[in-house]
Design an enzyme around this catalytic site. Structure first.
Site, PDB file in Angstrom:
ATOM      1  N   SER A 267       0.852  -1.191   0.000  1.00 39.37           N
ATOM      2  CA  SER A 267       0.000   0.000   0.000  1.00 39.37           C
ATOM      3  C   SER A 267       0.895   1.251   0.000  1.00 39.37           C
ATOM      4  O   SER A 267       1.796   1.345  -0.841  1.00 39.37           O
ATOM      5  CB  SER A 267      -0.959  -0.046   1.192  1.00 39.37           C
ATOM      6  OG  SER A 267      -1.979   0.903   1.043  1.00 39.37           O
TER       7      SER A 267
ATOM      8  N   ARG B  88     -11.779   6.477   9.538  1.00 43.61           N
ATOM      9  CA  ARG B  88     -11.295   5.113   9.682  1.00 43.61           C
ATOM     10  C   ARG B  88     -12.330   4.109   9.164  1.00 43.61           C
ATOM     11  O   ARG B  88     -11.990   3.127   8.518  1.00 43.61           O
ATOM     12  CB  ARG B  88     -10.975   4.829  11.146  1.00 43.61           C
ATOM     13  CG  ARG B  88     -10.533   3.415  11.440  1.00 43.61           C
ATOM     14  CD  ARG B  88      -9.324   3.015  10.629  1.00 43.61           C
ATOM     15  NE  ARG B  88      -8.725   1.768  11.089  1.00 43.61           N
ATOM     16  CZ  ARG B  88      -7.708   1.173  10.493  1.00 43.61           C
ATOM     17  NH1 ARG B  88      -7.167   1.707   9.421  1.00 43.61           N
ATOM     18  NH2 ARG B  88      -7.213   0.055  10.963  1.00 43.61           N
TER      19      ARG B  88
ATOM     20  N   ASP C 222      -8.627  -6.751  -4.383  1.00 38.81           N
ATOM     21  CA  ASP C 222      -8.278  -5.418  -3.876  1.00 38.81           C
ATOM     22  C   ASP C 222      -8.941  -4.367  -4.761  1.00 38.81           C
ATOM     23  O   ASP C 222      -8.602  -4.234  -5.932  1.00 38.81           O
ATOM     24  CB  ASP C 222      -6.750  -5.273  -3.914  1.00 38.81           C
ATOM     25  CG  ASP C 222      -6.256  -3.917  -3.412  1.00 38.81           C
ATOM     26  OD1 ASP C 222      -7.078  -3.011  -3.153  1.00 38.81           O
ATOM     27  OD2 ASP C 222      -5.027  -3.773  -3.293  1.00 38.81           O
TER      28      ASP C 222
ATOM     29  N   HIS D 262      -7.762  -5.380  -0.194  1.00 37.93           N
ATOM     30  CA  HIS D 262      -6.511  -4.641  -0.066  1.00 37.93           C
ATOM     31  C   HIS D 262      -5.692  -5.115   1.137  1.00 37.93           C
ATOM     32  O   HIS D 262      -4.461  -5.199   1.073  1.00 37.93           O
ATOM     33  CB  HIS D 262      -6.834  -3.149   0.055  1.00 37.93           C
ATOM     34  CG  HIS D 262      -5.644  -2.257   0.084  1.00 37.93           C
ATOM     35  ND1 HIS D 262      -4.771  -2.169  -0.978  1.00 37.93           N
ATOM     36  CD2 HIS D 262      -5.176  -1.425   1.035  1.00 37.93           C
ATOM     37  CE1 HIS D 262      -3.813  -1.304  -0.671  1.00 37.93           C
ATOM     38  NE2 HIS D 262      -4.036  -0.845   0.549  1.00 37.93           N
ATOM     39  N   ASP D 263      -6.357  -5.425   2.231  1.00 36.07           N
ATOM     40  CA  ASP D 263      -5.659  -5.839   3.450  1.00 36.07           C
ATOM     41  C   ASP D 263      -4.928  -7.173   3.318  1.00 36.07           C
ATOM     42  O   ASP D 263      -4.230  -7.582   4.255  1.00 36.07           O
ATOM     43  CB  ASP D 263      -6.647  -5.920   4.625  1.00 36.07           C
ATOM     44  CG  ASP D 263      -6.753  -4.598   5.375  1.00 36.07           C
ATOM     45  OD1 ASP D 263      -5.996  -3.668   5.041  1.00 36.07           O
ATOM     46  OD2 ASP D 263      -7.589  -4.507   6.288  1.00 36.07           O
TER      47      ASP D 263
END
Lengths: 395, 395
Positions: free
Chosen positions: B173, B243, B342, B375-376
């Site tokens: 990232s 967040r 992602d 994405h994580d």
């Protein structure tokens, strides 16, 4: 017998397709008090509500047998002003591309009824309306709602207007969810529904995005537990963030790319050394979101945003097989429409709606349209889409 | 010659793949003052900054020739604590699955350096650090940053540690964006980079999502123009919303569906009649987001969130062909890794990075991995992924 078909449209989604010339002229919003303390609205969760006042508009003429009625429930941020204008012909109702003389929902033929939703903030009773028990706005004392409740209020409005039978209910997004609820709640009253870009089961991702938007409002210090009225402070920060989050999810990645790419306003692409200047809007897509937020703050209420997103989270219209069977027995018909680039309520959501209805014996036509514009496609003058809606209204 | 290859992994992304037993033990964070008023940091946009202090950790042993160094820049919300633990062996660094004895970044072999980024809030100078001109936190007087600046500070740290040549820079990232910047800024110092789930050109959608998150902070009344320190009020509402927005975009729709679907906590699925209760968290995915927000507020600073997201918007590392040519001339090598689910920095972003590097003559291996976790994924112990990183470090 049910028929479930899938039709792929040809790609033709040019934005700015010319509207049919003309369209409705000056229209006005009316008000009706539909429920009173003597005869209150009984909500699905058990609470009662009175008075309930509703803002609505009608277009076209009710025929002698009161049988040419088309109801258009609105989406999350809509209102009763679906078509025509209120004085400035350039500023037109949110579904003007669909509604008017010679348009898909042809007002030379149909009597169209649009009303602001229960829980809204555009003339219909909602959480910022005065609570008769206290004289102050309800705030979070306003009861929990369901999409069933929103439809129940619209049915009362139609009775008030002398309508008994409805030719069609047509809606997109939350409006499509209401159209679906209509045919399950009152199949004997409605001949057909057009369910566009809707969902009968929000995904965890959709609930999560709505939660993030609601938390921006609920945690805003100016929300004050929902008692912000008259304090001079409103949770505009939270509502702006909520609108920005929502808006990004209503348009497709491709639409944002086509419209904005990485274009910036800074002259010559200069980049400031100052942190404050550097964090200010610069990319065109940022200016666009700021504009979206500013106009939204002028016309929407934070509490209504909370209530109307929450009804969607819990919508689960197929849990009662008896309602499905009743819709089939009444000979109801549904056209279910999706857009391929919609990543909130895209084709799988419409597939499921069509599948459940057809399995119960409801007549279903499934239309899967191509459009690069995402969820908001249901608001645009896309030729294939206009043709699908026009065809869906044919008896 | 450059080689650009694409390798599809087999689907194998079972969450909770057992970690290699062991892992690093107790580690500690060190501090170094790298720039002083006499020798300040000159930023890319022209401002100067001093003092600049950096928090960092190292794992493994620097060899006699100081040539076994692997640098691991962190992502948006990371810190210098990449691996091992600070006292509680159950609470481990953010990349512990990758870093340790016998792990893909093998600390028996490599000397690993992790540092908190410039602009951060975890021990490195950032916008909430004291401004020597006033004695108060910088706030928005902290200058605009670039990813080039973040790398420049890490290079100073490595000089401080006596390192001249770097075996590899590995990041995911924002960390991957720094790895890419490393090879373009200092190709003579770095042998290879591993660029994971990164982008060299944020899309309008990504910028829009980051804008919505930043505006939640900037508009929060408690932000106070960035001067919230010492007031007893911090824009926690905005940071929590930011967040939540971010987190939803870091996980895939499928991951949320698998983990939460529409599960609720209300006993028996009961639905309250009270608006306030009905708006409180109920779906498991809501509780999850609330938990994510709460832990984030404990460890992150709103100003750092603004600065570190903004550097990503403007990252445009291929605008200078001379830097690409220099990287190719130095014999640099890059492994570029993406995950199919992602939707922030997915395969097309990695394809573009690989294509631009290869076209300039940089050696490139492109790995396109299958994972349902979005994405994580770059933070998870996915066997194919661990193998790709291990292989990428082979000389």
């Amino acid at each position: 017998m049910s028929t479930a078909r899938t039709a792929e449209s040809s790609p033709s989604a040019a934005r700015g397709v010319p509207r049919t010339p003309g369209g409705l002229g000056l229209v006005r919003t009316s008000q009706a008090v539909l429920f009173t303390p003597e005869a209150p609205l009984e909500l699905e969760r058990g609470a009662v509500l009175a008075p309930v006042e509703v803002a609505y508009e009608t277009y076209g003429t009710l025929d002698a047998t009161a049988s040419n009625v088309v109801v258009v429930p609105h989406a999350l941020t809509g209102d009763a002003h679906a078509a025509g204008h209120h004085g400035d012909p350039a500023r037109r109702g949110w579904w003007d591309v669909l509604i008017g003389p010679g348009r898909p929902i042809d007002t030379d033929r149909w009597f169209v009824v649009a009303s602001n939703l229960l829980g809204g903030c555009r003339g219909t009773t909602g959480p910022s309306s005065p609570d008769p028990a206290t004289g102050r706005p309800y705030g979070l004392d306003f009861p929990a709602l369901t999409i069933g409740d929103l439809v129940r209020v619209q049915r009362a409005l139609l009775r008030h207007l002398g309508v008994r039978r409805i030719h069609a209910v047509v809606g997109g997004s939350l409006g499509g969810m209401q159209a679906l609820e209509w045919v399950l709640q009152a199949p004997e009253d409605v001949d057909r529904v057009v369910v566009i870009a809707a969902s009968a089961r929000l995904s965890a991702q959709s609930i999560a995005l709505s939660t993030a938007a609601r938390e921006a409002i609920l945690r805003d210090p100016d929300f004050q537990g929902g008692r912000y009225h008259g304090t001079g402070r409103r949770p505009d920060a939270g509502l702006a963030a909520a609108r920005m989050i929502g808006h990004v999810t209503y348009v497709s990645e491709e639409a944002l790319e086509r419209k904005f790419d990485r274009a910036r306003r800074a002259p010559g692409g200069a980049l400031p050394a100052s942190g404050a200047e550097w964090l200010a809007p610069d990319f065109e897509v940022e200016h666009y979101l700021h504009h979206q937020a500013a106009t939204f703050l002028d016309r929407f209420d934070p509490l209504s945003y909370l209530y109307l997103t929450r009804v969607m989270d819990h919508f689960d219209p197929f849990r009662d097989p008896a309602r499905l069977a009743a819709a089939a027995a009444a000979g109801a018909h549904a056209t279910v429409v999706s857009f391929d680039s919609d990543w909130r309520f895209g084709p799988p959501h419409s597939d499921r709606i069509a599948r459940e209805l057809a399995a119960a014996g409801v007549g279903v036509v499934r239309r899967s349209l191509t459009s690069p514009w995402g969820h908001d496609s249901f608001l645009l003058a896309l030729p294939d889409y206009l043709a699908v809606v026009a065809a869906a209204l044919e008896p």
